[in-house]
Design a protein around this motif. Structure first.
Motif, PDB file in Angstrom:
ATOM      1  N   GLY A 245      19.731 -25.625   6.598  1.00  0.00           N
ATOM      2  CA  GLY A 245      20.766 -26.185   5.740  1.00  0.00           C
ATOM      3  C   GLY A 245      20.577 -25.807   4.282  1.00  0.00           C
ATOM      4  N   ILE A 246      19.330 -25.898   3.799  1.00  0.00           N
ATOM      5  CA  ILE A 246      19.052 -25.567   2.395  1.00  0.00           C
ATOM      6  C   ILE A 246      19.284 -24.087   2.128  1.00  0.00           C
ATOM      7  CG2 ILE A 246      17.213 -25.413   0.668  1.00  0.00           C
ATOM      8  CD1 ILE A 246      16.082 -28.030   1.786  1.00  0.00           C
ATOM      9  N   GLU A 247      18.810 -23.231   3.024  1.00  0.00           N
ATOM     10  CA  GLU A 247      18.990 -21.788   2.824  1.00  0.00           C
ATOM     11  C   GLU A 247      20.471 -21.391   2.916  1.00  0.00           C
ATOM     12  OE1 GLU A 247      16.261 -19.161   4.858  1.00  0.00           O
ATOM     13  OE2 GLU A 247      14.767 -20.762   5.003  1.00  0.00           O
ATOM     14  N   ALA A 248      21.217 -22.043   3.794  1.00  0.00           N
ATOM     15  CA  ALA A 248      22.656 -21.766   3.895  1.00  0.00           C
ATOM     16  C   ALA A 248      23.361 -22.193   2.603  1.00  0.00           C
ATOM     17  CB  ALA A 248      23.249 -22.496   5.091  1.00  0.00           C
ATOM     18  N   PHE A 249      22.982 -23.359   2.081  1.00  0.00           N
ATOM     19  CA  PHE A 249      23.560 -23.831   0.820  1.00  0.00           C
ATOM     20  C   PHE A 249      23.238 -22.871  -0.314  1.00  0.00           C
ATOM     21  CE2 PHE A 249      23.074 -26.884  -2.905  1.00  0.00           C
ATOM     22  CZ  PHE A 249      24.430 -26.883  -3.209  1.00  0.00           C
ATOM     23  N   ALA A 250      22.017 -22.344  -0.316  1.00  0.00           N
ATOM     24  CA  ALA A 250      21.608 -21.407  -1.373  1.00  0.00           C
ATOM     25  C   ALA A 250      22.505 -20.170  -1.407  1.00  0.00           C
ATOM     26  CB  ALA A 250      20.149 -20.998  -1.165  1.00  0.00           C
ATOM     27  N   GLU A 275       9.863 -27.806  -1.812  1.00  0.00           N
ATOM     28  CA  GLU A 275       9.394 -26.506  -2.296  1.00  0.00           C
ATOM     29  C   GLU A 275      10.448 -25.427  -2.060  1.00  0.00           C
ATOM     30  OE1 GLU A 275       5.690 -25.755  -0.319  1.00  0.00           O
ATOM     31  OE2 GLU A 275       4.509 -26.610  -1.963  1.00  0.00           O
ATOM     32  N   LEU A 276      11.115 -25.486  -0.909  1.00  0.00           N
ATOM     33  CA  LEU A 276      12.141 -24.506  -0.582  1.00  0.00           C
ATOM     34  C   LEU A 276      13.318 -24.605  -1.557  1.00  0.00           C
ATOM     35  CD1 LEU A 276      12.813 -22.321   1.552  1.00  0.00           C
ATOM     36  CD2 LEU A 276      14.004 -24.103   2.848  1.00  0.00           C
ATOM     37  N   ALA A 277      13.744 -25.837  -1.851  1.00  0.00           N
ATOM     38  CA  ALA A 277      14.843 -26.033  -2.794  1.00  0.00           C
ATOM     39  C   ALA A 277      14.469 -25.492  -4.176  1.00  0.00           C
ATOM     40  CB  ALA A 277      15.211 -27.512  -2.874  1.00  0.00           C
ATOM     41  N   ASN A 278      13.234 -25.743  -4.604  1.00  0.00           N
ATOM     42  CA  ASN A 278      12.770 -25.233  -5.905  1.00  0.00           C
ATOM     43  C   ASN A 278      12.738 -23.706  -5.914  1.00  0.00           C
ATOM     44  OD1 ASN A 278      12.447 -27.867  -6.693  1.00  0.00           O
ATOM     45  ND2 ASN A 278      10.219 -27.904  -6.425  1.00  0.00           N
ATOM     46  N   GLU A 279      12.299 -23.132  -4.787  1.00  0.00           N
ATOM     47  CA  GLU A 279      12.204 -21.675  -4.676  1.00  0.00           C
ATOM     48  C   GLU A 279      13.569 -21.018  -4.873  1.00  0.00           C
ATOM     49  OE1 GLU A 279      11.376 -18.559  -1.026  1.00  0.00           O
ATOM     50  OE2 GLU A 279      10.177 -20.406  -1.087  1.00  0.00           O
ATOM     51  N   TYR A 280      14.611 -21.664  -4.405  1.00  0.00           N
ATOM     52  CA  TYR A 280      15.967 -21.122  -4.539  1.00  0.00           C
ATOM     53  C   TYR A 280      16.655 -21.576  -5.833  1.00  0.00           C
ATOM     54  CZ  TYR A 280      16.012 -19.208   0.188  1.00  0.00           C
ATOM     55  OH  TYR A 280      15.753 -18.455   1.320  1.00  0.00           O
ATOM     56  N   GLY A 281      15.928 -22.245  -6.708  1.00  0.00           N
ATOM     57  CA  GLY A 281      16.513 -22.690  -7.971  1.00  0.00           C
ATOM     58  C   GLY A 281      17.505 -23.819  -7.806  1.00  0.00           C
ATOM     59  N   LEU A 282      17.295 -24.641  -6.769  1.00  0.00           N
ATOM     60  CA  LEU A 282      18.241 -25.715  -6.461  1.00  0.00           C
ATOM     61  C   LEU A 282      17.636 -27.109  -6.659  1.00  0.00           C
ATOM     62  CD1 LEU A 282      19.735 -24.182  -3.183  1.00  0.00           C
ATOM     63  CD2 LEU A 282      20.832 -24.260  -5.429  1.00  0.00           C
ATOM     64  N   ILE A 306      31.176 -32.827   3.619  1.00  0.00           N
ATOM     65  CA  ILE A 306      30.728 -32.150   4.843  1.00  0.00           C
ATOM     66  C   ILE A 306      29.367 -32.690   5.270  1.00  0.00           C
ATOM     67  CG2 ILE A 306      30.194 -29.914   5.907  1.00  0.00           C
ATOM     68  CD1 ILE A 306      31.848 -28.620   3.626  1.00  0.00           C
ATOM     69  N   ILE A 307      29.232 -32.938   6.554  1.00  0.00           N
ATOM     70  CA  ILE A 307      27.947 -33.311   7.151  1.00  0.00           C
ATOM     71  C   ILE A 307      27.293 -32.034   7.672  1.00  0.00           C
ATOM     72  CG2 ILE A 307      26.780 -34.796   8.821  1.00  0.00           C
ATOM     73  CD1 ILE A 307      28.592 -36.270   6.735  1.00  0.00           C
ATOM     74  N   VAL A 308      26.108 -31.728   7.166  1.00  0.00           N
ATOM     75  CA  VAL A 308      25.372 -30.532   7.593  1.00  0.00           C
ATOM     76  C   VAL A 308      24.249 -30.996   8.515  1.00  0.00           C
ATOM     77  CG1 VAL A 308      24.198 -28.444   6.848  1.00  0.00           C
ATOM     78  CG2 VAL A 308      25.861 -29.537   5.331  1.00  0.00           C
ATOM     79  N   HIS A 309      24.308 -30.580   9.770  1.00  0.00           N
ATOM     80  CA  HIS A 309      23.382 -31.126  10.777  1.00  0.00           C
ATOM     81  C   HIS A 309      22.810 -29.984  11.629  1.00  0.00           C
ATOM     82  CE1 HIS A 309      21.820 -34.587  12.991  1.00  0.00           C
ATOM     83  NE2 HIS A 309      22.048 -33.914  14.093  1.00  0.00           N
ATOM     84  N   PRO A 310      21.815 -29.272  11.107  1.00  0.00           N
ATOM     85  CA  PRO A 310      21.285 -28.100  11.827  1.00  0.00           C
ATOM     86  C   PRO A 310      20.192 -28.420  12.849  1.00  0.00           C
ATOM     87  CG  PRO A 310      20.313 -28.217   9.644  1.00  0.00           C
ATOM     88  CD  PRO A 310      21.246 -29.385   9.753  1.00  0.00           C
ATOM     89  N   VAL A 359      21.255 -19.221   9.484  1.00  0.00           N
ATOM     90  CA  VAL A 359      21.488 -19.436   8.062  1.00  0.00           C
ATOM     91  C   VAL A 359      22.821 -18.812   7.650  1.00  0.00           C
ATOM     92  CG1 VAL A 359      20.696 -18.866   5.728  1.00  0.00           C
ATOM     93  CG2 VAL A 359      19.059 -19.658   7.442  1.00  0.00           C
ATOM     94  N   GLY A 360      23.072 -17.585   8.112  1.00  0.00           N
ATOM     95  CA  GLY A 360      24.328 -16.916   7.802  1.00  0.00           C
ATOM     96  C   GLY A 360      25.530 -17.637   8.387  1.00  0.00           C
ATOM     97  N   ALA A 361      25.397 -18.124   9.631  1.00  0.00           N
ATOM     98  CA  ALA A 361      26.507 -18.815  10.286  1.00  0.00           C
ATOM     99  C   ALA A 361      26.823 -20.134   9.601  1.00  0.00           C
ATOM    100  CB  ALA A 361      26.168 -19.042  11.762  1.00  0.00           C
ATOM    101  N   PHE A 362      25.771 -20.899   9.258  1.00  0.00           N
ATOM    102  CA  PHE A 362      25.995 -22.173   8.555  1.00  0.00           C
ATOM    103  C   PHE A 362      26.617 -21.926   7.183  1.00  0.00           C
ATOM    104  CE2 PHE A 362      23.570 -24.183  11.846  1.00  0.00           C
ATOM    105  CZ  PHE A 362      23.893 -25.528  11.776  1.00  0.00           C
ATOM    106  N   ALA A 363      26.143 -20.904   6.473  1.00  0.00           N
ATOM    107  CA  ALA A 363      26.701 -20.582   5.161  1.00  0.00           C
ATOM    108  C   ALA A 363      28.181 -20.237   5.279  1.00  0.00           C
ATOM    109  CB  ALA A 363      25.930 -19.433   4.522  1.00  0.00           C
ATOM    110  N   GLN A 364      28.527 -19.453   6.290  1.00  0.00           N
ATOM    111  CA  GLN A 364      29.922 -19.063   6.500  1.00  0.00           C
ATOM    112  C   GLN A 364      30.803 -20.284   6.764  1.00  0.00           C
ATOM    113  OE1 GLN A 364      30.699 -16.795  10.104  1.00  0.00           O
ATOM    114  NE2 GLN A 364      32.279 -15.596   9.064  1.00  0.00           N
ATOM    115  N   LYS A 365      30.322 -21.210   7.606  1.00  0.00           N
ATOM    116  CA  LYS A 365      31.106 -22.411   7.920  1.00  0.00           C
ATOM    117  C   LYS A 365      31.238 -23.319   6.694  1.00  0.00           C
ATOM    118  CE  LYS A 365      31.815 -21.583  12.327  1.00  0.00           C
ATOM    119  NZ  LYS A 365      33.177 -21.266  12.829  1.00  0.00           N
ATOM    120  N   LEU A 366      30.162 -23.446   5.908  1.00  0.00           N
ATOM    121  CA  LEU A 366      30.230 -24.268   4.701  1.00  0.00           C
ATOM    122  C   LEU A 366      31.228 -23.680   3.709  1.00  0.00           C
ATOM    123  CD1 LEU A 366      26.453 -25.156   4.148  1.00  0.00           C
ATOM    124  CD2 LEU A 366      28.249 -26.601   5.118  1.00  0.00           C
TER     125      LEU A 366
END
Length: 407
Positions: A245-250, A275-282, A306-310, A359-366
């Motif tokens: 979810g975080i990587e898709a949002f990024a 840590e992942l959110a910080n890594e992506y500047g989020l 939107i509810i993101v539920h991976p 990650v790509g599929a979730f990003a596309q749907k978001l």
């Protein structure tokens, strides 16, 4: 009253969701047509007693039991809960033995925890036993194992072996053989049960909603201050795959600079996710709210778009029920309980795939949903209609009645 049903409900509280709501609501629905005796944990007594003072019910009684204090003090929150549950089921069985000496009981029913790899001992009583709704057949698909720890891989390996060599529940085959009926959460659960017992298996999700709750939550959702934010409500544990979810949002964050991603809950993955959110500047856009009271968590969900539920697998997620009632658009994997609860008409369902592709599929749907409010509204309304048509608590009571009538 038709029958007397003795229910083992380890988790059982009014006004709650999750397991507590499952135990409470199944008991109440069954009590509409039968005399019900519930055995639950001692720590549930104060809130249940208060509820019964305000809402007296003649045909349901509660008995409380627990393990000895010397053992109970070793249980700290979720830590040690499975070993504690083992012991509690033994003391529940002892309490049930006492009850059937003075009460004529037609059926026993073990309703929580709904997991085939945790035991019940009520099958040992000279009464027809019903087990379920049980899950536990699913695990994190191997296609996602490259992103989980060695410890989690060991857990998943044990889970995969369990249907054939029941390591975590040595009583499993005996319970299956002796139970009068077994309720499986999904068809996938039914497929891993011993072939010899599949003729007594019926499928039913454990979770439900009341028409009153639907009406109230829908009204609150309509009054909520609308945002375009994303949200996930639930534990931060490996199978929830919140890093997807975080990587898709990024990937879409720059396109929608006003959008935030709210994470409600906690768990062992929280530090890694931060840590992942910080890594992506989020850092300022992925908001970690921690554990919130249910009303506050629902209110935050109702404000979001939107509810993101991976999650890699689900038996019947309570937060998804609440999202559907609130007419929210949902993006999730098309797996296990999600597959039963949702359809393409009421959610964006993503087939299971590798982490990178997911990650790509979730990003596309978001991206699709954030750019199309009409689509979000259509999915949300269809989701609420699906709850009203298929998943009300009243349906569980009717289901149970058909189950015991078909002898």
């Amino acid at each position: 009253m038709n029958n007397t049903i003795l229910i083992s409900a380890y988790a059982c509280e009014p006004y709650k969701g999750s397991e507590q709501g499952v135990g409470w609501n199944w008991a109440l629905q069954i009590a509409k047509r039968n005399k019900v005796i519930v055995i639950t944990r001692s720590n549930n007594e104060p809130v249940i007693s208060d509820y019964l003072m305000e809402h007296p019910m003649e045909n349901i009684t509660f008995h409380y039991c627990d393990v000895p204090n010397a053992i109970r003090r070793f249980k700290k929150g979720r830590k040690g809960v499975h070993w504690y549950y083992y012991l509690w089921q033994y003391y529940c069985y002892k309490k049930a033995k006492e009850i059937i000496k003075t009460e004529t009981v037609d059926y026993t029913f073990t309703v929580t925890f709904g997991n085939m790899w945790l035991p019940t001992f009520l099958y040992k009583l000279p009464v027809r036993h019903i087990w379920g709704p049980i899950g536990g057949e699913a695990g994190i698909p191997k296609i996602l194992w490259d992103r989980i720890s060695l410890k989690q891989k060991i857990i998943e390996s044990v889970r995969a072996i369990n249907p054939y060599i029941p390591i975590s529940n040595p009583f499993y085959n005996r319970i299956c053989k002796k139970s009068y009926k077994i309720i499986a959460r999904t068809n996938e659960v039914e497929q891993v049960l011993p072939r010899s017992c599949r003729d007594k298996v019926v499928v039913c999700l454990e979770t439900g909603a009341s028409a009153e709750d639907c009406k109230m939550m829908k009204a609150k959702a309509e009054q909520a201050e609308a945002t375009d934010d994303l949200v996930h409500v639930g534990q931060m544990i490996p199978r929830k795959m919140l890093d997807i979810g975080i990587e898709a949002f990024a990937r879409i964050a720059n396109k929608y600079p006003h959008v935030k991603y709210n994470l409600v809950g906690t768990g062992p993955e929280k530090h890694h996710l931060k840590e992942l959110a910080n890594e992506y500047g989020l850092k300022d856009r992925v908001i970690f709210h921690g554990i919130k009271p249910r009303d506050e968590a629902i209110a935050l969900m109702q404000k979001s778009a939107i509810i993101v539920h991976p999650s890699a697998y689900e038996g019947g997620c309570w937060s998804l029920f609440e999202a559907m009632i609130s007419e929210k658009a949902i993006v999730c994997f098309d797996v296990s309980g999600n597959h039963v609860l949702l359809t393409d008409e009421c959610a964006e369902l993503i087939p299971m795939m590798s982490h990178e592709k997911a990650v790509g599929a979730f990003a596309q749907k978001l991206d699709l949903l954030l750019s199309d409010k009409i689509l979000r509204d259509r999915l949300g309304k269809a989701a609420c209609e699906r709850i009203l048509n298929h998943f009300l608590w009243d349906n569980k009571g009717e289901f149970f009645e058909r189950l015991i009538d078909n002898e």
